[in-house]
Scaffold this active site. Structure first.
Site, PDB file in Angstrom:
ATOM      1  N   ASP A 413       0.874  -1.188   0.000  1.00  0.00           N
ATOM      2  CA  ASP A 413       0.000   0.000   0.000  1.00  0.00           C
ATOM      3  C   ASP A 413       0.903   1.228   0.000  1.00  0.00           C
ATOM      4  O   ASP A 413       1.581   1.517   0.984  1.00  0.00           O
ATOM      5  CB  ASP A 413      -0.889  -0.025   1.252  1.00  0.00           C
ATOM      6  CG  ASP A 413      -1.888   1.131   1.288  1.00  0.00           C
ATOM      7  OD1 ASP A 413      -1.716   2.104   0.522  1.00  0.00           O
ATOM      8  OD2 ASP A 413      -2.831   1.068   2.093  1.00  0.00           O
ATOM      9  N   HIS A 414       0.888   1.973  -1.118  1.00  0.00           N
ATOM     10  CA  HIS A 414       1.804   3.105  -1.271  1.00  0.00           C
ATOM     11  C   HIS A 414       1.477   4.244  -0.305  1.00  0.00           C
ATOM     12  O   HIS A 414       2.305   5.137  -0.085  1.00  0.00           O
ATOM     13  CB  HIS A 414       1.752   3.611  -2.722  1.00  0.00           C
ATOM     14  CG  HIS A 414       3.055   4.156  -3.222  1.00  0.00           C
ATOM     15  ND1 HIS A 414       3.932   4.876  -2.424  1.00  0.00           N
ATOM     16  CD2 HIS A 414       3.650   4.089  -4.452  1.00  0.00           C
ATOM     17  CE1 HIS A 414       4.989   5.221  -3.136  1.00  0.00           C
ATOM     18  NE2 HIS A 414       4.845   4.759  -4.363  1.00  0.00           N
ATOM     19  N   ARG A 415       0.295   4.242   0.292  1.00  0.00           N
ATOM     20  CA  ARG A 415      -0.040   5.280   1.265  1.00  0.00           C
ATOM     21  C   ARG A 415       0.756   5.113   2.551  1.00  0.00           C
ATOM     22  O   ARG A 415       0.980   6.073   3.289  1.00  0.00           O
ATOM     23  CB  ARG A 415      -1.545   5.234   1.587  1.00  0.00           C
ATOM     24  CG  ARG A 415      -2.451   5.508   0.406  1.00  0.00           C
ATOM     25  CD  ARG A 415      -3.904   5.244   0.753  1.00  0.00           C
ATOM     26  NE  ARG A 415      -4.145   3.862   1.162  1.00  0.00           N
ATOM     27  CZ  ARG A 415      -5.334   3.367   1.478  1.00  0.00           C
ATOM     28  NH1 ARG A 415      -6.411   4.153   1.425  1.00  0.00           N
ATOM     29  NH2 ARG A 415      -5.473   2.100   1.837  1.00  0.00           N
TER      30      ARG A 415
END
Length: 441
Positions: A413-415
């Site tokens: 998850d790039h967040r």
């Protein structure tokens, strides 16, 4: 006065369930803590305990009823001196129409073959389920809610002594009146974003195959939940993928030696046990990656709680091995076997498959070389593990040799995790698996 027994929320995400079996019948006397029913959620079958004492005056929902909404009255409990004649059947009549409308709507959507629930013969209704100031639900019995309302008590200030901290009659009877906290005024929510295309309807799809033989399979609760959560994950989580090959020969040799030594204790370690340990230690080595997405913030975890996907008939579970970094390989192996066995029997409690910060999905035993897994929110990542196969590799001195190589893909998850941080985490996992003895240090 008679008290409604409501359909319980057996997990934080439960919205409806199946009343699988009644363990009591009308006229039975029950006490707090007695088992009265078995409830099927989307993940498991769980036993439901009584939270007050009394006599089962009337069963409102027949066993086997599906799609029973949380907080729907399912039975009426009578106190000492009360009889079934005290149940106010007229109070339930206004509620019957919405229930019938809901059943009709469900049927019009193609749906359930479950029998319609009988009209709820309701006692004097308890106040709606209360919520704390932060919006979280307060668990209290209907009788406790009614007494609290009569006495002007704020349930948020009362500590429950019932099962799982539920507030019961004795708690509110012993409490002194205090002013209720004023509900916070919230700003109007902004207009929701446009819904993503849902695809063709069930009728439209069926029409495409008109004249072709097929079997229609009804979705159970687990399948519906998997569909909803994974669709949400792919639509809302910005995935990216990191791939590495891992040479397993040192690990396989080390595992063989350990298993010979552990054989008298009946312990047999699997490659998956080493992968769990490797991930757990890597999360400690790269602590910024040991985190979960929480809407408007990131929660950095202290312990390594690792979830492992377990395939069961009709779906999967992801039981969580808490504090995996602190446990020995043999302890992880025993715990994983126990969780997997109970997962296949759908006997896991919600706290055993909720939580965790990172997951593992291993399809290597099925001969899959590599694949990309979907991040299970709120996790920050998942490691997709393929099978170990013999491949030609170039050695450290440039010589060509053969090694057992396992391909892994980490979905992130790039967040929560950026590319370089994800690379550090995957490198730590690879280092642990290619040098397995360091995991015992």
């Amino acid at each position: 006065m008679p008290t409604e027994i409501l359909m319980p929320a057996l997990s934080p995400t439960m919205e409806e369930g199946t009343l699988a079996k009644w363990l009591v019948k009308e006229g039975d006397t029950v006490s707090s803590g007695d088992l009265i029913a078995e409830i099927e959620t989307d993940k498991a079958t769980m036993e439901f305990e009584a939270v007050d004492e009394g006599v089962i005056g009337k069963i409102l929902i027949a066993e086997g009823s599906e799609g029973v909404k949380v907080n729907t009255p399912i039975a009426v409990l009578l106190e000492d001196g009360e009889s079934a004649d005290d149940i106010d059947t007229s109070a339930a009549k206004p509620e019957a129409a919405p229930a019938a409308d809901a059943a009709q709507e469900a049927a019009s959507e193609g749906g359930s073959d479950a029998a319609a629930a009988p009209a709820a013969a309701s006692a004097t209704p308890a106040p709606a389920a209360p919520a704390a100031a932060d919006g979280s639900r307060i668990f209290a019995s209907p009788l406790a809610r009614r007494i609290a309302a009569d006495k002007g008590l704020d349930l948020a200030s009362i500590k429950g002594s019932g099962p799982r901290g539920r507030i019961i009659k004795v708690d509110v009877e012993n409490a002194t009146a205090a002013p209720k906290a004023e509900a916070k005024t919230t700003a109007p929510a902004s207009a929701p974003a446009a819904a993503a295309p849902a695809g063709p309807s069930a009728d439209a799809v069926a029409k495409m195959y008109e004249g072709r033989e097929f079997e229609e399979v009804k979705l159970d609760g687990m399948r519906k939940t998997i569909a909803a959560r994974l669709t949400e994950a792919k639509q809302t989580i910005p995935h990216f993928y990191l791939r590495r090959d891992i040479q397993l020969d040192a690990l396989l040799k080390f595992r063989s030696q350990l298993n010979k030594q552990l054989e008298p204790r009946g312990v047999k370690l699997s490659v998956n046990d080493f992968i769990i340990k490797a991930v757990a230690l890597a999360l400690q080595s790269v602590p910024d990656a040991n985190a979960v997405w929480a809407g408007d913030r990131v929660l950095k975890m202290k312990a390594s709680d690792v979830a492992v996907a377990v395939a069961i008939e009709g779906g999967l579970f992801t039981p969580v091995l808490q504090d995996s970094d602190m446990k020995s390989l043999s302890a992880l192996s025993a715990e994983m076997k126990d969780l997997a066995s109970r997962a296949r029997d759908r006997k896991l409690a919600p706290h055993e498959y909720q939580g965790g910060a990172f997951a593992i999905s291993n399809l290597g035993m099925f001969g899959i070389d590599n694949f990309d897994a979907i991040v299970n929110p709120p996790h920050a990542g998942i490691l997709a593990v393929g099978s170990g196969v013999k491949k030609p590799v170039v050695g450290a001195d440039g010589e060509l040799t053969v090694a057992t190589v396992m391909s892994v893909t980490m979905s992130v998850d790039h967040r929560v995790i950026d590319g370089a941080l994800g690379a550090d985490l995957l490198k730590a996992i690879v280092d642990n698996l290619e040098n397995p003895m360091v995991m015992l240090a």
